[in-house]
Design an enzyme around this catalytic site. Sequence first.
Site, PDB file in Angstrom:
ATOM      1  N   ASP A 125       0.944  -1.347  -0.042  1.00  0.00           N
ATOM      2  CA  ASP A 125      -0.067   0.027   0.021  1.00  0.00           C
ATOM      3  C   ASP A 125       0.944   1.124  -0.036  1.00  0.00           C
ATOM      4  O   ASP A 125       1.987   1.121   0.666  1.00  0.00           O
ATOM      5  CB  ASP A 125      -0.976  -0.007   1.258  1.00  0.00           C
ATOM      6  CG  ASP A 125      -1.683   1.170   1.345  1.00  0.00           C
ATOM      7  OD1 ASP A 125      -2.246   1.576   0.523  1.00  0.00           O
ATOM      8  OD2 ASP A 125      -1.688   1.702   2.510  1.00  0.00           O
ATOM      9  N   ASP A 132      -0.027   4.910   0.632  1.00  0.00           N
ATOM     10  CA  ASP A 132      -0.200   6.047   1.563  1.00  0.00           C
ATOM     11  C   ASP A 132      -0.290   5.563   2.974  1.00  0.00           C
ATOM     12  O   ASP A 132      -1.025   4.712   3.266  1.00  0.00           O
ATOM     13  CB  ASP A 132      -1.735   6.615   1.325  1.00  0.00           C
ATOM     14  CG  ASP A 132      -1.640   8.177   1.711  1.00  0.00           C
ATOM     15  OD1 ASP A 132      -0.649   8.643   2.349  1.00  0.00           O
ATOM     16  OD2 ASP A 132      -2.611   8.978   1.551  1.00  0.00           O
TER      17      ASP A 132
HETATM   18 MG   LIG Z   1      -2.743   3.315   3.443  1.00  0.00          MG
END
Ligand SMILES: [Mg+2]
Length: 265
Positions: free
Chosen positions: A14, A16
Site C-alpha cells: 500500500d 499512503d
Molecule cells: Mg494506506
Amino acid sequence: MKRLLDRFDHFLIDLDGVVYLGDQPTPCAPETFNALKEAGKRRLFITNDPRHTANDYARKLIRLGIPADPAEFLTSGRAAALYLENEGKTDRPIFVVGSDGLRPEIEAVGGRVLRGREGTAAAVVVVGGHEHFSYQELKIASLAIQRGAAFIATNRDANFPMPDGLWPGTGPIVAAIEVATGVSPVVVGKPEKRIFEIALDLFPPNGRSVIIGDRLDSDILGGQRAGLATILVLSGCTTAAMADRSPIRPDYVIENFSRLTTPPA
Ligand SMILES: [Mg+2]
C-alpha cells in the site's frame, strides 16, 4: 533467524501511510523498499486512489529516494481497466466519471471512451472520484446505467486525509449514482478482493505473496479475502491499540520496517 522479508517472494505494498505520509517517506521506507528489490523480491505498489497514473506515482517514489518502474504500480483505476479487459468489455463504448488520470488507463487497454453527452450511449460506466465531479456527469452516468450499462467503481472510500481535514473520496460520488439509479456497482478496489486477484495475476505463478498495509478494514481485510498473508504496519492510520481491539487479525503487526529487514534478536 530469518528476516520477515525472506518468508515471501511477492510484495503488494500500500502507498499512503506505508511508503509515505503526504510528501514525506515513512521511517526507513527508502532503505526497506530498495532492499526488497536488491533481494530479488517482486514489488507491486497498490493504491485505491484512482486520480493519478502509474507514471505519476513512479515519479513521486523516485523523488522520495525509491527508484521504481511504472509497471510496479497498480492503482484502482488501472485495476478497473484490467478488470474490463479480463471481462472482455473494452470493445464496448465506455463513459468515465473520473480524473484525467483515469481516462488514459481505460484507453491503455483499448477502451473506447465516450465524451460528454455521447456518454448516455455507453455500455459501461467507470466511476473514480475526482475534484471536478458535476451534475452533468451524474446525469450522463445515470442515464447510461438506466439504459443497461454496467456500473464499475474503482473503489468506494468515503474520504481521504488532507491537511485541512477529510476530503470526499470516490464513495460519495458512487453513492450519488447509486441513489439516482437504484443500481449497485461492481467495486474493484480494496477491500474487495478483485484488485488483489488482478495484482496476483501480475506476479509470476507459485510465489509466496504478502500485502503490507496500514488499514485493517481495507488492506488487511482485502488481502485476507484474496487468501494473502498480511502485514500491518503501524506507520499510518492504525495504532497498536486499534490493532489489539480489532476482530481483523493480520498475520504480522510491525511497528516499523526494521522488523522486515533485520533478523529478530
Ligand atoms: Mg494506506
